[in-house]
Write an enzyme that holds these catalytic residues in place. Structure first.
Site, PDB file in Angstrom:
ATOM      1  CD  GLU A 197      -3.155  -1.151   2.029  1.00  0.00           C
ATOM      2  OE1 GLU A 197      -3.196  -0.315   2.936  1.00  0.00           O
ATOM      3  OE2 GLU A 197      -4.064  -1.986   1.841  1.00  0.00           O
ATOM      4  CD  GLU A 316      -3.479  -6.141   2.861  1.00  0.00           C
ATOM      5  OE1 GLU A 316      -4.365  -5.448   3.410  1.00  0.00           O
ATOM      6  OE2 GLU A 316      -2.258  -5.901   2.947  1.00  0.00           O
TER       7      GLU A 316
END
Ligand code: AHR
Length: 511
Positions: A197, A316
């Site tokens: 991220e 994810e």
């Protein structure tokens, strides 16, 4: 005139009864004569972060613990994960990855420094579970390892040395260190990601800036045959995918994307167990967004990589609710109900159907965090409804996906409607496996199947369902949700009819 109105009445009665029973509205054509891409077993991957009790307490208790263990790894958890045929585990994070310095976690435990886990509850991380422990754990459960490198607060040298430490069989300072630490032979670790991220907790970067950083790291990850993964988009940030593909396709094996199913707003997500049927609807409607995300990110990737060499990796995904009352908000511990079983079934169907581009997914997270397959409390262990769906769907691993044409009833809640049926199919060793979710919590769905290219002689099945939409398995109680044999599919002269109960996930196998 009289005759005409009688005919009309008959027609209306027929239409009403058909729509009430759901009969013959549902039809699935399975193209067993047109097998597509192989479903990579990594699509059934998991994610284990240093977060709450995922690693400590969930996987690892240390070899001095009273909880039965194999070199510190919980014996019950290891057994359950082996049964699940877990193909792959991603580690050490998540946001934790970009604060993690791998050298803190190797060597004698008494000399490993303690650090603060700044993202997750500010707790002490004593580094007793490090590289060796993670890779030994993967070997123990028979899974491949996926390591996420630190870009946010790490260096190119640190990342490059980690790859060398783990994978090299040459003489070098890093392999010497590994041997000193007790591991002679390198591990076979294929999957390596450059940051997590990086648009957020991994450094708040722009895609243009990260694309350059990615290429720099990728250049110094020197190990033959490794699969290099770029940190990808947040949900529907298609620009991120565009820039990464434009700038770095040649240096990349896979590009990730993250999407969590959150029933309400981020600041009030809703309870994992206390919800009504309209929240059930919204949750499933939101999880179906994965279809749109995978389709649209794939379309961007197709522009730069028409031969689909680069994998789209959903590393994810899962449900994210409010933490269980009374638990540490930084630990993200949530229960898991039949609703999560449906979420798992729907997402895995979507990934199977996009096997040409989706090569990996990692449910967040394996144990005690978000949509877990296992929950533990001291000595006790619970297998969640999501566990049983993963177990049921393991038949798809390494099978070839089969295209489906689905015509189905709608499931309506208030003014909104979604398809009542969600499905995928695959073929392996002559066995056709079809996994079907009935999203409707009230109505069963009768489905006629047309299996093209297979004249089946036998049919078997499994089902995950329960009496209540919010049924779950809890410590010390009998399981409310598990997997049972399914017997409502009938073969008749080669054609297949099945009745799929309300709120259920079903596997039908034909050969
Ligand atoms: O899974 C919990 C967190 O969600 C991960 O650490 C992070 O990558 C994501 O935002």
């Amino acid at each position: 005139m009289k005759k005409l109105s009688r005919l009309w009445i008959l027609l209306i009665v027929l239409l009403v009864s058909v729509s009430l029973s759901g009969i013959s509205q549902n039809r699935i054509i399975v193209r067993a004569d047109q097998p597509g891409s192989k479903i990579d077993k990594a699509v059934y991957g998991h994610f284990a972060e240093h977060l709450g009790h995922c690693i400590y307490g969930g996987i690892f208790v240390g070899d001095k613990s009273e909880i039965p263990n194999i070199n510190g790894f919980r014996t019950d958890v290891v057994g359950a994960l082996k049964d699940l045929k877990v193909p792959l585990v991603r580690w050490p994070g998540g946001c934790f990855a970009d604060t993690y310095h791998w050298k803190d976690g190797v060597g004698p435990k008494s000399e490993r420094p303690s650090i603060v886990n700044v993202h997750w509850g500010g707790v002490t991380e004593d580094n007793s579970f490090g590289t060796h422990e993670f890779l030994n754990f993967c070997e123990l459960i028979g899974a491949d390892a996926y390591i996420n490198l630190n870009v946010g607060s790490g260096t190119v040298q640190e990342a490059s040395e980690w790859v060398e430490y783990v994978t090299s069989s040459n003489e070098s300072p890093m392999t010497k260190l590994r041997k000193q630490n007790g591991r002679e032979k390198p591990w076979n670790v294929r999957y390596w990601a450059v940051g997590n991220e990086t648009w957020g907790c991994g450094g708040n970067m722009r895609p243009e800036y990260y694309a350059d950083i990615y290429k720099q790291y990728a250049t110094f990850m020197r190990a033959p045959g490794i699969y290099k993964i770029a940190s990808g988009a947040n949900v529907e940030d298609y620009k991120w995918t565009e820039v990464l593909m434009r700038e770095a396709t040649r240096q990349m094996s896979g590009l990730s994307v993250h999407y969590y199913t959150v029933p309400r707003e981020w600041n009030k997500k809703g309870s994992a167990t206390q919800f009504n049927d309209s929240v059930w609807f919204v949750t499933l409607q939101k999880t179906l967004k994965m279809e749109e995300l995978v389709t649209k990110h794939s379309a961007v990737m197709d522009k730069y990589d028409p031969n689909k060499k680069v994998g789209l990796l959903v590393d994810e995904w899962g449900t994210w609710y409010d933490v269980e009352p009374g638990t540490n908000p930084g630990f993200l511990f949530q229960q898991n109900t039949l609703r999560d079983a449906l979420v798992a079934g729907i997402n895995l169907n979507i990934f199977n159907n996009h096997a040409d581009r989706v090569r990996m997914s990692n449910i967040a997270q394996m144990i005690n965090v978000l949509q877990s397959v296992i929950l533990t409390k001291d000595k006790e262990m619970v297998l969640t409804p999501t566990y049983y769906v993963f177990k049921m769907y393991s038949v798809h691993q390494e099978a070839k996906m089969l295209p489906l044409e689905i015509k189905c009833n709608q499931y309506t809640s208030g003014t909104k409607s979604i398809d009542a049926i969600n499905a995928s199919a695959s073929i392996k060793d002559g066995v056709v496996s079809i996994t079907i979710c009935n999203l409707d919590p009230f109505k069963s769905q009768d489905i006629s199947f047309d299996i093209q290219g297979l004249s089946a002689a036998s049919v078997t099945g499994k089902i995950v369902t329960a009496n209540k939409i919010n049924a779950y398995n809890d410590f010390g109680n009998k399981e409310e949700v598990s997997m049972a044999d399914y017997k409502s599919a009938k073969l008749n002269k080669g054609s297949l009819e099945a009745s799929i109960p309300a709120k259920s996930v079903v596997l039908i196998q034909l050969k």
